[in-house]
Design a protein around this motif. Sequence first.
Motif, PDB file in Angstrom:
ATOM      1  N   ASP A  84      27.630  54.425  21.670  1.00  0.00           N
ATOM      2  CA  ASP A  84      27.026  53.884  22.895  1.00  0.00           C
ATOM      3  C   ASP A  84      25.728  53.160  22.549  1.00  0.00           C
ATOM      4  O   ASP A  84      24.817  53.736  21.954  1.00  0.00           O
ATOM      5  CB  ASP A  84      26.756  55.034  23.863  1.00  0.00           C
ATOM      6  CG  ASP A  84      26.342  54.569  25.251  1.00  0.00           C
ATOM      7  OD1 ASP A  84      25.954  53.403  25.403  1.00  0.00           O
ATOM      8  OD2 ASP A  84      26.393  55.393  26.191  1.00  0.00           O
ATOM      9  N   SER A  85      25.638  51.877  22.918  1.00  0.00           N
ATOM     10  CA  SER A  85      24.429  51.095  22.667  1.00  0.00           C
ATOM     11  C   SER A  85      23.912  50.473  23.963  1.00  0.00           C
ATOM     12  O   SER A  85      23.311  49.409  23.970  1.00  0.00           O
ATOM     13  CB  SER A  85      24.713  49.993  21.637  1.00  0.00           C
ATOM     14  OG  SER A  85      23.520  49.399  21.176  1.00  0.00           O
ATOM     15  N   VAL A 125      31.542  50.924  15.296  1.00  0.00           N
ATOM     16  CA  VAL A 125      31.545  49.938  16.374  1.00  0.00           C
ATOM     17  C   VAL A 125      30.534  50.362  17.425  1.00  0.00           C
ATOM     18  O   VAL A 125      30.486  51.524  17.816  1.00  0.00           O
ATOM     19  CB  VAL A 125      32.947  49.822  17.025  1.00  0.00           C
ATOM     20  CG1 VAL A 125      32.927  48.821  18.184  1.00  0.00           C
ATOM     21  CG2 VAL A 125      33.985  49.429  15.991  1.00  0.00           C
ATOM     22  N   GLN A 126      29.706  49.405  17.877  1.00  0.00           N
ATOM     23  CA  GLN A 126      28.809  49.656  19.009  1.00  0.00           C
ATOM     24  C   GLN A 126      29.448  49.105  20.279  1.00  0.00           C
ATOM     25  O   GLN A 126      30.179  48.109  20.234  1.00  0.00           O
ATOM     26  CB  GLN A 126      27.469  48.949  18.807  1.00  0.00           C
ATOM     27  CG  GLN A 126      26.584  49.516  17.717  1.00  0.00           C
ATOM     28  CD  GLN A 126      25.177  48.959  17.847  1.00  0.00           C
ATOM     29  OE1 GLN A 126      24.351  49.476  18.599  1.00  0.00           O
ATOM     30  NE2 GLN A 126      24.892  47.896  17.108  1.00  0.00           N
ATOM     31  N   PHE A 127      29.133  49.751  21.415  1.00  0.00           N
ATOM     32  CA  PHE A 127      29.637  49.211  22.671  1.00  0.00           C
ATOM     33  C   PHE A 127      28.579  49.309  23.760  1.00  0.00           C
ATOM     34  O   PHE A 127      27.762  50.223  23.796  1.00  0.00           O
ATOM     35  CB  PHE A 127      30.919  49.939  23.112  1.00  0.00           C
ATOM     36  CG  PHE A 127      30.689  51.316  23.700  1.00  0.00           C
ATOM     37  CD1 PHE A 127      30.637  51.501  25.083  1.00  0.00           C
ATOM     38  CD2 PHE A 127      30.519  52.417  22.883  1.00  0.00           C
ATOM     39  CE1 PHE A 127      30.435  52.756  25.626  1.00  0.00           C
ATOM     40  CE2 PHE A 127      30.317  53.681  23.408  1.00  0.00           C
ATOM     41  CZ  PHE A 127      30.268  53.856  24.792  1.00  0.00           C
ATOM     42  N   SER A 128      28.575  48.323  24.617  1.00  0.00           N
ATOM     43  CA  SER A 128      27.785  48.313  25.860  1.00  0.00           C
ATOM     44  C   SER A 128      28.504  47.310  26.764  1.00  0.00           C
ATOM     45  O   SER A 128      29.716  47.419  26.953  1.00  0.00           O
ATOM     46  CB  SER A 128      26.329  47.917  25.592  1.00  0.00           C
ATOM     47  OG  SER A 128      26.251  46.600  25.072  1.00  0.00           O
ATOM     48  N   THR A 129      27.804  46.317  27.305  1.00  0.00           N
ATOM     49  CA  THR A 129      28.500  45.252  28.027  1.00  0.00           C
ATOM     50  C   THR A 129      29.342  44.441  27.046  1.00  0.00           C
ATOM     51  O   THR A 129      30.444  43.987  27.362  1.00  0.00           O
ATOM     52  CB  THR A 129      27.483  44.342  28.735  1.00  0.00           C
ATOM     53  OG1 THR A 129      26.628  45.154  29.559  1.00  0.00           O
ATOM     54  CG2 THR A 129      28.190  43.310  29.605  1.00  0.00           C
ATOM     55  N   HIS A 155      20.162  47.194  18.631  1.00  0.00           N
ATOM     56  CA  HIS A 155      20.482  47.754  19.941  1.00  0.00           C
ATOM     57  C   HIS A 155      21.004  46.656  20.865  1.00  0.00           C
ATOM     58  O   HIS A 155      20.356  45.634  21.072  1.00  0.00           O
ATOM     59  CB  HIS A 155      19.226  48.401  20.528  1.00  0.00           C
ATOM     60  CG  HIS A 155      19.457  49.061  21.839  1.00  0.00           C
ATOM     61  ND1 HIS A 155      18.486  49.150  22.810  1.00  0.00           N
ATOM     62  CD2 HIS A 155      20.556  49.675  22.353  1.00  0.00           C
ATOM     63  CE1 HIS A 155      18.966  49.788  23.857  1.00  0.00           C
ATOM     64  NE2 HIS A 155      20.217  50.117  23.607  1.00  0.00           N
ATOM     65  N   LEU A 156      22.180  46.880  21.463  1.00  0.00           N
ATOM     66  CA  LEU A 156      22.807  45.861  22.313  1.00  0.00           C
ATOM     67  C   LEU A 156      22.235  45.830  23.718  1.00  0.00           C
ATOM     68  O   LEU A 156      22.190  44.786  24.357  1.00  0.00           O
ATOM     69  CB  LEU A 156      24.323  46.103  22.379  1.00  0.00           C
ATOM     70  CG  LEU A 156      25.084  46.061  21.046  1.00  0.00           C
ATOM     71  CD1 LEU A 156      26.563  46.348  21.279  1.00  0.00           C
ATOM     72  CD2 LEU A 156      24.904  44.729  20.350  1.00  0.00           C
ATOM     73  N   ASN A 157      21.841  47.005  24.258  1.00  0.00           N
ATOM     74  CA  ASN A 157      21.397  47.122  25.652  1.00  0.00           C
ATOM     75  C   ASN A 157      22.595  46.839  26.570  1.00  0.00           C
ATOM     76  O   ASN A 157      23.710  46.707  26.117  1.00  0.00           O
ATOM     77  CB  ASN A 157      20.221  46.182  25.934  1.00  0.00           C
ATOM     78  CG  ASN A 157      19.217  46.795  26.872  1.00  0.00           C
ATOM     79  OD1 ASN A 157      19.584  47.546  27.772  1.00  0.00           O
ATOM     80  ND2 ASN A 157      17.942  46.494  26.655  1.00  0.00           N
ATOM     81  N   GLY A 158      22.383  46.800  27.863  1.00  0.00           N
ATOM     82  CA  GLY A 158      23.477  46.501  28.782  1.00  0.00           C
ATOM     83  C   GLY A 158      24.106  47.739  29.390  1.00  0.00           C
ATOM     84  O   GLY A 158      23.520  48.820  29.404  1.00  0.00           O
TER      85      GLY A 158
END
Length: 283
Positions: A84-85, A125-129, A155-158
């Motif tokens: 989770d990012s 794998v990172q995920f966000s929006t 960090h992707l944020n979202g």
Amino acid sequence: KNQRSIFHTESKPSPLAGMPVIYMMLAMLLHCRPSVAAEEFSGTAKCLLQRSVGKHAQLAEENAAQEATCTDTTTPVDLAFLVDSSGSIMWGGQDGFGDSKKYVKDVVSELQVGTAQTDTRVAVVQFSTEQSVEIDLNAGTSQDAIRTAVDRMSHLNGSTCTAQGIRKVRREIFKDAKAGAQKMLVFLTDGNHNCDYGRVDVQTDMARLEGTDILAVGVGSLITEDSLERMTGNADKVIKVDKYEDLVSIVRATSTKVCEKGEGHMATTTTTTTTTTTTTTTT
């Protein structure tokens, strides 16, 4: 009735009179002086808390001194971390992003990673929006390569688009799964899917039908054990912690589950640190 006897101060009862049995036993076990007077009760509670924290810190230190490595695996494991990012992992002053990266690296450090027939390969794998593949299975065959990829993560944020993250792993990571390998997904999040599209249950059901074993790690109160269990299909494949900084306490539990998937075992060694103090006297 019990509450009145605990806080009653007029008749000066014995320190143990009217005390809840569990409270009394904890006080005695942790060598805290049990008290029943209202002005002293908080002192005993404070002592219990301090001693309990001390015991917890001592156990954590002892566990850290036990180095472990997964050995003697007979079945290869293709392992994917889905991290989770989203924006919430940095809420409340916590460094969920940094703690997540450390967790992934610490777990991997205890695994038998490599290119041999029965070794483990790792993808992250990172995920966000949006979703971001940091390293795939073909590249994740050495400790250094995985550690470097995780260190370079941004960090992707979202939002928390869980369904899209799982679909990304299914379609882009496990398409390269090795023949005969056990596929395992370690899913780390602090919240439920909150995007306008995609269904988590559809993606997790498909993943499990495709032979992927899911281990779900939840952080904090925004994600429930029930929702994590629906993803894994098994309560034994759910791990829950209160805060991101607590991930350090479940590293061994995670690496053990991955190791067992490869039919190996965790071999531990104890490290001892010796400190020498020199005192100089001047006359």
